[in-house]
Write a protein that holds these residues in place. Sequence first.
Motif, short mmCIF file in Angstrom:
data_model
loop_
_atom_site.label_atom_id
_atom_site.label_comp_id
_atom_site.label_asym_id
_atom_site.label_seq_id
_atom_site.Cartn_x
_atom_site.Cartn_y
_atom_site.Cartn_z
N PRO A 139 -6.08 16.34 13.85
CA PRO A 139 -6.52 15.96 12.50
C PRO A 139 -5.79 14.72 12.00
CG PRO A 139 -5.15 17.95 12.41
CD PRO A 139 -5.38 17.63 13.86
N GLY A 140 -6.51 13.90 11.24
CA GLY A 140 -5.89 12.70 10.65
C GLY A 140 -5.34 13.03 9.27
N PHE A 141 -4.38 12.26 8.84
CA PHE A 141 -3.77 12.50 7.52
C PHE A 141 -3.99 11.30 6.62
CE2 PHE A 141 -1.74 15.58 10.17
CZ PHE A 141 -1.39 16.63 9.34
N SER A 142 -5.24 11.10 6.22
CA SER A 142 -5.50 9.91 5.42
C SER A 142 -5.93 10.26 3.99
CB SER A 142 -6.53 9.02 6.10
OG SER A 142 -7.59 9.82 6.56
N GLY A 143 -6.07 11.55 3.68
CA GLY A 143 -6.57 11.93 2.36
C GLY A 143 -5.58 11.63 1.23
#
Length: 345
Positions: A139-143
């Motif tokens: 998962p990416g952490f861009s939120g």
Amino acid sequence: MYTSSIFLLVLLLCCTSLVYSSGYDENTLLKIKKQLGDPYGLGWWVKGFDYCNQSANVAPEYSQITCTSTGRVESLMLHNLYGPARSPLFPDGICGLTYLVVLDVSEVNVFGSIPSCITKLSHLVRLGIAKTYLSGPVPGFSGQTKPTNLTNIDLSGNQLSGTIPPSLFTLPKLDTLNLASNNLTGTIPPGILHTKNPALLLTNNSLSGELPKSYGSVEFSRIDVGGNQLGGDASFLFGKQKAQYIVLANNNFEFDLSYTEFSDNIYGVDLSHNKIYGKVPDSFATAQNLWYPNLSFNGLCGELPKGGNMWRFGPAVFANNSCLCGPPLPPCSNRAPAPAPAPAS
Ligand SMILES: *[C@@H]1O[C@H](CO)[C@@H](O)[C@H](O)[C@H]1NC(C)=O
Ligand SMILES: *[C@@H]1O[C@H](CO)[C@@H](O)[C@H](O)[C@H]1NC(C)=O
Ligand SMILES: *[C@@H]1O[C@H](CO)[C@@H](O)[C@H](O)[C@H]1NC(C)=O
Ligand SMILES: *[C@@H]1O[C@H](CO)[C@@H](O)[C@H](O)[C@H]1NC(C)=O
Ligand SMILES: *[C@@H]1O[C@H](CO)[C@@H](O)[C@H](O)[C@H]1NC(C)=O
Ligand SMILES: *[C@@H]1O[C@H](CO)[C@@H](O)[C@H](O)[C@H]1NC(C)=O
């Protein structure tokens, strides 16, 4: 006076019962249990269970919970859970535990992918989801609500695929990133971990390309990229104020070791099974803290340095190179001299 006492009493009863009998996160925990397929190890998770009370936990080898002072789940550990034969998905009910600081799910037979809602648990400091059957992307952490206090991510030993999301390197306090033993592909993105002595563990994937040059300015406590298809130069990892433990084993790295500096900083280095050439530099023998080197199975050549710490190292450290010689390997003089050029006739 009388009415306000009644009011206080009611308030007291209401809130005590909220915290101690119904519990703010009870329904969420029961949902997680159901999503996991009611595994045997969570048998005591039943309506009204005292989940914040660690003395009431009858099976701590399967689950551990700690709570905030207000009865919200602050850490959740799920371990060694193998439910009935069917294959449950990762319990996204976990995303409803919005006060979570530590999540550790390991050796649990869940399939499918890691739900992206995990990245919105804004208080997370440690995220561990390891040794499961999970596949799909990291998962990416861009939120907007990403966990800015996240210091440790361990997603090792799953079957995650795809590339390493660059957004991981935007987490300001991330200190340990462990993505070892997955099926990750592509190149390593150029971002760096921003803490003083970060650890980056990417062993046993299918990563390719070269290491980002920016890694030359990081004092890694550990960088482990063994067992991939990486190549090119990695000499910039060596030197003063640089990595303390370097594993490049089982790749296609190809650079001249002669000019690298083994500083007092370094205590372990595994370069085995690459295409590293040149000679072993003198600084290898003088690096005070070097105890765990392995230079075997490369293209190194020439006489080994003498003295210093060389007594610590057996022949296996240098074995199977092109033409290394001198203690602990056979002496250089025993080797056949280079053939003389054929006389012109
Ligand atoms: C916690 O659980 C133990 C064991 O069931 C029990 O003896 C103790 O009273 C409980 N503590 C609280 C604060 O409820
Ligand atoms: C991050 O950690 C600091 C210091 O412990 C704390 O004050 C802050 O509330 C934390 N932030 C979040 C989003 O949990
Ligand atoms: C991941 O890699 C392992 C070992 O290389 C392989 O057995 C497995 O099938 C791969 N899984 C996926 C989902 O590609
Ligand atoms: C990587 O794979 C090798 C060979 O399968 C294994 O010996 C080693 O323990 C693995 N390393 C890690 C960190 O998983
Ligand atoms: C060095 O690595 C090789 C190949 O992986 C291994 O066989 C050998 O045991 C290692 N030697 C030492 C001293 O760690
Ligand atoms: C590695 O070196 C040892 C000792 O010289 C030798 O016996 C062995 O055959 C070599 N192994 C390979 C795979 O070249």
